[in-house]
Design a protein around this motif. Structure first.
Motif, PDB file in Angstrom:
ATOM      1  N   ASN A 394     -18.829 -12.442 -12.359  1.00 14.91           N
ATOM      2  CA  ASN A 394     -19.633 -11.013 -12.692  1.00 14.91           C
ATOM      3  C   ASN A 394     -19.447  -9.993 -12.161  1.00 14.91           C
ATOM      4  OD1 ASN A 394     -20.832 -11.463 -10.047  1.00 14.91           O
ATOM      5  ND2 ASN A 394     -21.927 -13.268 -10.888  1.00 14.91           N
ATOM      6  N   ASP A 395     -19.835  -9.053 -11.977  1.00 13.45           N
ATOM      7  CA  ASP A 395     -19.736  -7.662 -11.685  1.00 13.45           C
ATOM      8  C   ASP A 395     -19.414  -7.835 -10.200  1.00 13.45           C
ATOM      9  OD1 ASP A 395     -19.600  -6.186 -13.909  1.00 13.45           O
ATOM     10  OD2 ASP A 395     -21.650  -5.505 -13.490  1.00 13.45           O
ATOM     11  N   LYS A 396     -20.177  -8.728  -9.405  1.00 14.05           N
ATOM     12  CA  LYS A 396     -20.001  -8.817  -7.985  1.00 14.05           C
ATOM     13  C   LYS A 396     -18.785  -9.581  -7.550  1.00 14.05           C
ATOM     14  CE  LYS A 396     -25.171  -8.486  -6.909  1.00 14.05           C
ATOM     15  NZ  LYS A 396     -26.192  -9.296  -6.438  1.00 14.05           N
ATOM     16  N   THR A 397     -18.430 -10.529  -8.377  1.00 12.12           N
ATOM     17  CA  THR A 397     -17.286 -11.320  -7.920  1.00 12.12           C
ATOM     18  C   THR A 397     -16.000 -11.075  -8.439  1.00 12.12           C
ATOM     19  OG1 THR A 397     -17.803 -12.859  -9.931  1.00 12.12           O
ATOM     20  CG2 THR A 397     -18.915 -13.343  -7.813  1.00 12.12           C
ATOM     21  N   GLU A 423       0.182 -28.538 -10.472  1.00 13.68           N
ATOM     22  CA  GLU A 423      -1.025 -28.049  -9.545  1.00 13.68           C
ATOM     23  C   GLU A 423      -0.795 -26.583  -8.970  1.00 13.68           C
ATOM     24  OE1 GLU A 423      -4.541 -29.398  -7.465  1.00 13.68           O
ATOM     25  OE2 GLU A 423      -3.394 -30.362  -9.112  1.00 13.68           O
ATOM     26  N   PHE A 424      -1.577 -25.948  -9.047  1.00  8.93           N
ATOM     27  CA  PHE A 424      -1.570 -24.423  -8.541  1.00  8.93           C
ATOM     28  C   PHE A 424      -1.978 -24.565  -7.038  1.00  8.93           C
ATOM     29  CE2 PHE A 424      -3.273 -23.630 -13.047  1.00  8.93           C
ATOM     30  CZ  PHE A 424      -2.062 -23.204 -13.366  1.00  8.93           C
ATOM     31  N   PRO A 425      -1.304 -23.615  -6.388  1.00  9.08           N
ATOM     32  CA  PRO A 425      -1.914 -23.241  -5.030  1.00  9.08           C
ATOM     33  C   PRO A 425      -3.439 -23.219  -5.088  1.00  9.08           C
ATOM     34  CG  PRO A 425       0.172 -21.980  -5.469  1.00  9.08           C
ATOM     35  CD  PRO A 425      -0.261 -22.525  -6.756  1.00  9.08           C
ATOM     36  N   SER A 426      -3.918 -23.716  -3.864  1.00  6.99           N
ATOM     37  CA  SER A 426      -5.284 -23.539  -3.713  1.00  6.99           C
ATOM     38  C   SER A 426      -5.969 -22.119  -3.309  1.00  6.99           C
ATOM     39  CB  SER A 426      -5.814 -24.662  -2.834  1.00  6.99           C
ATOM     40  OG  SER A 426      -5.445 -24.156  -1.311  1.00  6.99           O
ATOM     41  N   ALA A 428      -7.600 -21.439  -0.964  1.00 12.31           N
ATOM     42  CA  ALA A 428      -7.471 -21.307   0.439  1.00 12.31           C
ATOM     43  C   ALA A 428      -6.144 -20.971   0.982  1.00 12.31           C
ATOM     44  CB  ALA A 428      -7.677 -22.506   1.247  1.00 12.31           C
ATOM     45  N   LYS A 429      -4.926 -21.522   0.220  1.00 16.28           N
ATOM     46  CA  LYS A 429      -3.586 -21.475   0.648  1.00 16.28           C
ATOM     47  C   LYS A 429      -3.348 -19.785   0.287  1.00 16.28           C
ATOM     48  CE  LYS A 429       0.893 -22.891  -0.082  1.00 16.28           C
ATOM     49  NZ  LYS A 429       1.721 -24.075  -0.690  1.00 16.28           N
ATOM     50  N   LEU A 430      -4.115 -19.082  -0.675  1.00 17.18           N
ATOM     51  CA  LEU A 430      -3.760 -17.908  -0.888  1.00 17.18           C
ATOM     52  C   LEU A 430      -4.587 -16.883  -0.337  1.00 17.18           C
ATOM     53  CD1 LEU A 430      -3.293 -18.245  -4.877  1.00 17.18           C
ATOM     54  CD2 LEU A 430      -1.503 -17.945  -3.268  1.00 17.18           C
ATOM     55  N   GLY A 431      -5.584 -17.345   0.544  1.00 18.51           N
ATOM     56  CA  GLY A 431      -6.169 -16.264   1.584  1.00 18.51           C
ATOM     57  C   GLY A 431      -7.274 -16.134   1.004  1.00 18.51           C
ATOM     58  N   PHE A 432      -8.078 -16.756  -0.087  1.00 16.25           N
ATOM     59  CA  PHE A 432      -9.134 -16.231  -0.562  1.00 16.25           C
ATOM     60  C   PHE A 432     -10.388 -17.149  -0.373  1.00 16.25           C
ATOM     61  CE2 PHE A 432      -6.082 -13.907  -2.924  1.00 16.25           C
ATOM     62  CZ  PHE A 432      -6.567 -12.570  -3.188  1.00 16.25           C
ATOM     63  N   GLU A 433     -10.490 -18.032   0.566  1.00 20.90           N
ATOM     64  CA  GLU A 433     -11.302 -18.677   0.749  1.00 20.90           C
ATOM     65  C   GLU A 433     -12.663 -18.160   1.537  1.00 20.90           C
ATOM     66  OE1 GLU A 433     -12.001 -23.215   2.861  1.00 20.90           O
ATOM     67  OE2 GLU A 433     -10.360 -21.975   3.911  1.00 20.90           O
ATOM     68  N   GLY A 434     -13.658 -18.403   1.014  1.00 23.67           N
ATOM     69  CA  GLY A 434     -15.007 -17.521   1.217  1.00 23.67           C
ATOM     70  C   GLY A 434     -14.870 -16.321   0.352  1.00 23.67           C
ATOM     71  N   LYS A 435     -14.048 -15.853  -0.334  1.00 26.01           N
ATOM     72  CA  LYS A 435     -14.059 -14.629  -1.106  1.00 26.01           C
ATOM     73  C   LYS A 435     -14.230 -15.170  -2.708  1.00 26.01           C
ATOM     74  CE  LYS A 435     -11.011 -11.954   1.870  1.00 26.01           C
ATOM     75  NZ  LYS A 435      -9.876 -11.226   1.856  1.00 26.01           N
ATOM     76  N   ASP A 437     -15.400 -18.078  -5.016  1.00 28.82           N
ATOM     77  CA  ASP A 437     -16.076 -19.518  -5.471  1.00 28.82           C
ATOM     78  C   ASP A 437     -15.113 -20.652  -5.708  1.00 28.82           C
ATOM     79  OD1 ASP A 437     -17.589 -21.489  -6.558  1.00 28.82           O
ATOM     80  OD2 ASP A 437     -19.266 -20.101  -6.077  1.00 28.82           O
ATOM     81  N   SER A 438     -15.260 -21.661  -5.455  1.00 29.73           N
ATOM     82  CA  SER A 438     -14.425 -22.812  -5.479  1.00 29.73           C
ATOM     83  C   SER A 438     -14.589 -23.213  -7.152  1.00 29.73           C
ATOM     84  CB  SER A 438     -14.568 -24.091  -4.916  1.00 29.73           C
ATOM     85  OG  SER A 438     -16.103 -24.449  -4.993  1.00 29.73           O
ATOM     86  N   ASN A 439     -15.563 -22.985  -7.903  1.00 30.22           N
ATOM     87  CA  ASN A 439     -15.872 -23.081  -9.303  1.00 30.22           C
ATOM     88  C   ASN A 439     -15.009 -22.320 -10.065  1.00 30.22           C
ATOM     89  OD1 ASN A 439     -18.251 -25.154  -9.526  1.00 30.22           O
ATOM     90  ND2 ASN A 439     -18.867 -23.698  -7.997  1.00 30.22           N
ATOM     91  N   LEU A 440     -14.059 -21.194  -9.419  1.00 26.28           N
ATOM     92  CA  LEU A 440     -13.547 -20.366 -10.294  1.00 26.28           C
ATOM     93  C   LEU A 440     -11.815 -20.616  -9.907  1.00 26.28           C
ATOM     94  CD1 LEU A 440     -15.036 -16.940 -10.263  1.00 26.28           C
ATOM     95  CD2 LEU A 440     -14.593 -18.428 -12.180  1.00 26.28           C
TER      96      LEU A 440
END
Length: 485
Positions: A394-397, A423-426, A428-435, A437-440
């Motif tokens: 959405n607009d926020k994410t 398998e793609f890099p996770s 977390a590995k790309l530095g987006f953990e917490g930024k 959602d794991s559902n994306l």
């Protein structure tokens, strides 16, 4: 406030009687956002009123067979030998090739998406120009800012613009001007009390002529009027990639050989290249310590050498999503088709050159891309994917997700692991953990998409049964192409 223009009744006085039938034919709103196409094979779109019917899409796919066959011969002569150089057989090669004709449903999806986006862009441009012209000729109400007027007009415009799609070239300018002027009057945005009726009419006529000059050279005039979407010729104009070739590499050094082979095909008069597009990353988005050249598939000099031979241009395109590749646009018309009322002519296509790792991500990201722009149509088999994606995007994410997508493309492009792992890099590995959602996570999105892929495979198989590629006429054409190749 809703502007009551559903039937454009207020505009009839400004439209020539001869034009009325074509203006008001297709303005009835759809009852839902899906339209049946061979039973369960449906599209989801905000606007299906200009979608080609099933028969036309099937015919367009069938008529593309000579062009597909010709491109296959080009690949067999010029590209396949390269793929066999190191391995002796293509199955073990570092180069994989494929050629496809879009399914009838995919053709319909492309036409609907292209039409919707082209019309939205065109009408938005007309909106901005017309607002500017009106404000130059009429006084703005005290206290109103230009940005406020633009916002109000755009909001009301979005409620009625779909009614204006399909208006013929001879009437579109007057419809646009009168619609926006009417919006301004109803919202009390401009002073018109000081203008006499005759003077007001003169001003609006002058503005209409200005808009006319904009439309004359526009894509709307060239395609939408001369080539209706519900016609074979219209389908060819909107779906320029009905025939597509793909060359997938797993090592960069093969690209120079591929470009040299395509250049030889041009020199031999066997391939007509119209343009070359090189999708490269934004230099501001690549990691420190890397350069654009680390991601580019070919050098400027290599691409310019091919373009010079083909007498076309090279366009470097800064990627918006992160996708990287080379697209070679081609004209697949042939003088041998002239005796068939040109129904086999007019097909264009593209040859994509990209890395295997980028291709794996592109298959999933393409669907995300379509969903981000709601003007696109998508196949109903991906409804579950759509529902899931919109739940978290959405607009926020969207900014973080788009940044994650870009970073993933860059990582895939420089992936040194050439095994067949999908398998793609996770996140977390790309530095987006917490930024993000794991559902994306694209690994999850790929699994959800695979369910729709399975359903689509069955639909495409059913549609292929309706396409005849071995009729006596097609056999005769193929024979002539082979003899003259």
């Amino acid at each position: 406030m809703q502007i009551q223009l559903n039937n454009l009744s207020k505009l009839k006085n400004f439209i020539k009687p001869a034009d009325e039938r074509s203006v008001f034919n297709n303005l009835a709103p759809l009852k839902a956002d899906t339209v049946s196409f061979s039973g369960s094979a449906e599209l989801i779109s905000a606007d299906m009123s200009h979608a080609p019917n099933e028969k036309i899409c099937i015919q367009a796919a069938q008529n593309a067979e000579p062009a597909r066959y010709y491109l296959q011969m080009v690949f067999d002569r010029y590209i396949k030998p390269i793929s066999k150089e190191n391995s002796g057989k293509q199955s073990n090669s570092t180069i994989k090739t494929s050629i496809r004709v879009k399914s009838p449903l995919s053709i319909r999806e492309k036409v609907v998406s292209k039409y919707s986006k082209m019309m939205a862009l065109n009408f938005d441009e007309l909106l901005n120009i017309t607002i500017g012209e009106i404000l130059e000729n009429f006084d703005v109400k005290l206290g109103l800012k230009t940005e406020d007027i633009n916002s109000i007009c755009a909001n009301e415009w979005n409620k009625v613009v779909s009614d204006l799609k399909g208006v013929p070239r001879s009437s579109i300018s007057v419809c646009v001007v009168r619609t926006i002027f009417d919006i301004m009057k109803k919202n009390n945005l401009i002073n018109i009390s000081s203008e006499k009726a005759a003077e007001q009419e003169r001003i609006l006529t002058d503005i209409t002529q200005e808009i006319d000059s904009v439309i004359e050279d526009s894509e709307y005039d060239d395609i939408a009027i001369n080539y209706p979407t519900n016609s074979i010729e219209g389908v060819k104009k909107y779906a320029k990639d009905i025939i597509g070739g793909r060359i997938v590499i797993s090592r960069n050094e093969d690209v120079s050989k591929i470009l040299a082979a395509l250049k030889k095909a041009v020199q031999d008069g066997k391939l007509k290249i119209t343009s070359i597009e090189h999708y490269i990353p934004d230099k501001d988005k690549i990691p420190e310590g890397t350069t654009i050249q680390d991601y580019a598939y070919a050098s400027d000099s290599q691409l310019k050498s091919l373009a010079k031979e083909a007498k076309c241009e090279v366009v470097n395109i800064k990627s918006k999503s992160g996708y990287m590749g080379i697209h070679v646009n081609i004209d697949l018309s042939n003088p041998l088709y002239s005796g068939y009322n040109s129904k086999f002519n007019g097909y264009t296509g593209e040859i994509q050159i990209l890395g295997r790792d980028v291709e794996q991500l592109k298959e999933v990201e393409d669907l995300c891309y379509k969903l981000k722009d709601k003007k696109n149509a998508i196949k109903k088999v991906y409804l579950d994917f759509r529902t899931h994606f919109y739940r978290y995007y959405n607009d926020k994410t969207k900014k973080n997700f788009n940044d994650y997508t870009y970073a993933l493309y860059l990582a895939q492009r420089l992936n040194k692991n050439k095994t067949k792992s999908s398998e793609f890099p996770s996140i977390a590995k790309l530095g987006f953990e917490g930024k993000v959602d794991s559902n994306l996570d694209f690994n999850l999105l790929k699994k959800i998409k695979s369910v729709g892929d399975y359903k689509l495979g069955n639909l495409d198989a059913d549609q292929k049964k309706q396409i005849k590629t071995d009729t006596p006429v097609l056999k005769s054409i193929k024979s002539s192409l082979k003899v003259n190749f």
